[in-house]
Scaffold this motif. Structure first.
Motif, PDB file in Angstrom:
ATOM      1  N   GLY A 231      -4.483   2.096   6.718  1.00 23.17           N
ATOM      2  CA  GLY A 231      -4.371   3.508   7.064  1.00 23.17           C
ATOM      3  C   GLY A 231      -2.964   4.033   6.911  1.00 23.17           C
ATOM      4  O   GLY A 231      -2.750   5.163   6.458  1.00 23.17           O
ATOM      5  N   ALA A 232      -1.982   3.204   7.273  1.00 19.92           N
ATOM      6  CA  ALA A 232      -0.586   3.635   7.179  1.00 19.92           C
ATOM      7  C   ALA A 232      -0.100   3.707   5.740  1.00 19.92           C
ATOM      8  O   ALA A 232       0.796   4.497   5.419  1.00 19.92           O
ATOM      9  N   TYR A 233      -0.683   2.887   4.870  1.00 18.88           N
ATOM     10  CA  TYR A 233      -0.237   2.831   3.480  1.00 18.88           C
ATOM     11  C   TYR A 233      -1.109   3.659   2.543  1.00 18.88           C
ATOM     12  O   TYR A 233      -0.934   3.604   1.330  1.00 18.88           O
ATOM     13  N   GLU A 234      -2.045   4.432   3.074  1.00 24.20           N
ATOM     14  CA  GLU A 234      -3.043   5.068   2.228  1.00 24.20           C
ATOM     15  C   GLU A 234      -2.453   6.019   1.195  1.00 24.20           C
ATOM     16  O   GLU A 234      -3.069   6.263   0.153  1.00 24.20           O
ATOM     17  N   GLN A 235      -1.237   6.535   1.441  1.00 23.67           N
ATOM     18  CA  GLN A 235      -0.636   7.459   0.478  1.00 23.67           C
ATOM     19  C   GLN A 235      -0.124   6.743  -0.766  1.00 23.67           C
ATOM     20  O   GLN A 235       0.041   7.346  -1.816  1.00 23.67           O
ATOM     21  N   THR A 236       0.151   5.431  -0.641  1.00 22.74           N
ATOM     22  CA  THR A 236       0.728   4.704  -1.772  1.00 22.74           C
ATOM     23  C   THR A 236      -0.165   3.607  -2.320  1.00 22.74           C
ATOM     24  O   THR A 236       0.005   3.191  -3.459  1.00 22.74           O
ATOM     25  N   ALA A 237      -1.081   3.102  -1.530  1.00 19.47           N
ATOM     26  CA  ALA A 237      -1.953   2.013  -1.985  1.00 19.47           C
ATOM     27  C   ALA A 237      -3.345   2.258  -1.424  1.00 19.47           C
ATOM     28  O   ALA A 237      -3.687   1.784  -0.346  1.00 19.47           O
ATOM     29  N   VAL A 238      -4.144   3.021  -2.124  1.00 12.96           N
ATOM     30  CA  VAL A 238      -5.431   3.469  -1.610  1.00 12.96           C
ATOM     31  C   VAL A 238      -6.350   2.277  -1.362  1.00 12.96           C
ATOM     32  O   VAL A 238      -6.632   1.479  -2.253  1.00 12.96           O
ATOM     33  N   ALA A 240      -5.905  -0.434   0.381  1.00 12.10           N
ATOM     34  CA  ALA A 240      -5.315  -1.774   0.480  1.00 12.10           C
ATOM     35  C   ALA A 240      -3.909  -1.652   1.039  1.00 12.10           C
ATOM     36  O   ALA A 240      -3.317  -0.571   1.040  1.00 12.10           O
ATOM     37  N   ALA A 241      -3.365  -2.768   1.513  1.00  7.68           N
ATOM     38  CA  ALA A 241      -2.011  -2.751   2.070  1.00  7.68           C
ATOM     39  C   ALA A 241      -1.386  -4.133   1.943  1.00  7.68           C
ATOM     40  O   ALA A 241      -2.087  -5.152   1.952  1.00  7.68           O
TER      41      ALA A 241
END
Length: 317
Positions: A231-238, A240-241
């Motif tokens: 959720g925190a990385y959704e802007q850069t890695a849809v 996945a994180a």
């Protein structure tokens, strides 16, 4: 027993996954966990570490609180932390599992590290996945303890990938002077797992779903923690994180999960624009002596497979 390991952590979500991996994998013998100021203040990193070990049924692994601030304060008396809002914070102050039933040990992290490394008759692998304040302080007390460590595996730094600033990765930036000490110490082997590598080993939502379906405490918790990261990385890695710290513990049992090069690495400690930058010299004819086996790539499928296999296990009774 397996490879003897001490983890040094600033427990947020990725540290938590690394702790569970080290505690549950049959090829690893987790001797103890030391905590340090980092993702959140020391009291929270310690509380989160205890939560994790209690949750997976490993309350006997000792937890030793460590250094609450960088070794050179320079205007950061409360330590350096990520400056993010809750929506985009991959960690949170308290992990979303029950409060701990056990307590941290009275012996502090630095004393524990020095005493344990002095006394050991077998090599110990030291795995710091937070700021290096505890390790640098232990080395200041007794530089010879580095000789008891068969390998130092650090999660930190970046070559082309950074996070907390345009120049630096968080763990190194949070205490660059400590990182400088550790990179200069007399360790037999030093492995540096950078953001370049961890961002090549993303964990997708489908792995979270599979972890949750395992029905084990570790699988449930890992799914919960990694979903927060996604959720925190959704802007850069849809979808996945990266789960940075567990790449280090996975490497201990499957070295092929990362690809390394033996390279010179120094840490910038002076420039206000680049403080905390790991200057990694990848030139083929660099004049400086290599001092770290630097991971710049990783195998995402292998990491995901290792997570599923390890978190299918229950803690030994």
């Amino acid at each position: 027993m397996g490879r003897k390991v001490i983890l040094d952590v600033d427990t947020g979500t990725d540290d938590a996954v690394a702790i569970m991996f080290a505690a549950l994998h049959p090829e690893l013998d987790l001797l103890g966990v030391t905590t340090v100021n980092g993702n959140v203040p020391l009291e929270n990193t310690t509380d989160n570490t205890l939560r994790v070990l209690d949750w997976i049924g490993c309350p006997d692994v000792p937890v030793h609180p460590g250094v609450p601030h960088p070794i050179a304060l320079f205007g950061f008396p409360g330590g350096r932390h990520f400056d993010t809002d809750d929506e985009h914070d991959p960690h949170g102050t308290a992990l979303p599992i029950p409060a701990p039933r056990t307590a941290a040990r009275d012996t502090g992290a630095v004393e524990y590290l020095v005493e344990t490394l002095r006394a050991t008759t077998e090599p110990i692998t030291l795995v710091p996945v937070g700021p290096l304040s505890n390790i640098a302080t232990a080395l200041a007390v007794d530089p010879t303890v580095a000789g008891a460590v068969d390998e130092l595996v650090v999660m930190g730094g970046g070559h082309t990938v950074t996070n907390v600033t345009a120049s630096a990765e968080f763990n190194i930036w949070a205490d660059p002077e400590a990182a400088n000490v550790v990179l200069s110490a007399d360790f037999t082997r030093r492995t540096l797992v950078t953001l370049d590598a961890t961002h090549r080993a993303l964990v997708p939502q489908r792995t979270c779903d599979a972890l949750d379906a395992l029905g084990t405490p570790a699988g449930t918790a890992a799914a919960r923690f990694i979903a927060r990261r996604i959720g925190a990385y959704e802007q850069t890695a849809v979808g996945a994180a990266p789960v940075h710290d567990v790449v280090c513990t996975a490497y201990l049992v499957a070295p092929e999960v990362i690809s390394t090069q033996h390279l010179p690495v120094v840490v910038e400690t002076a420039s206000p624009l680049t403080v905390g930058r790991t200057v990694i010299d990848t030139r083929p004819h660099a004049k400086a002596e290599p001092n770290a086996h630097v991971a710049l790539d990783a195998d995402a499928q292998l990491l995901n497979d290792l997570l599923l296999a390890t978190f299918a296990r229950e803690a030994a009774s």
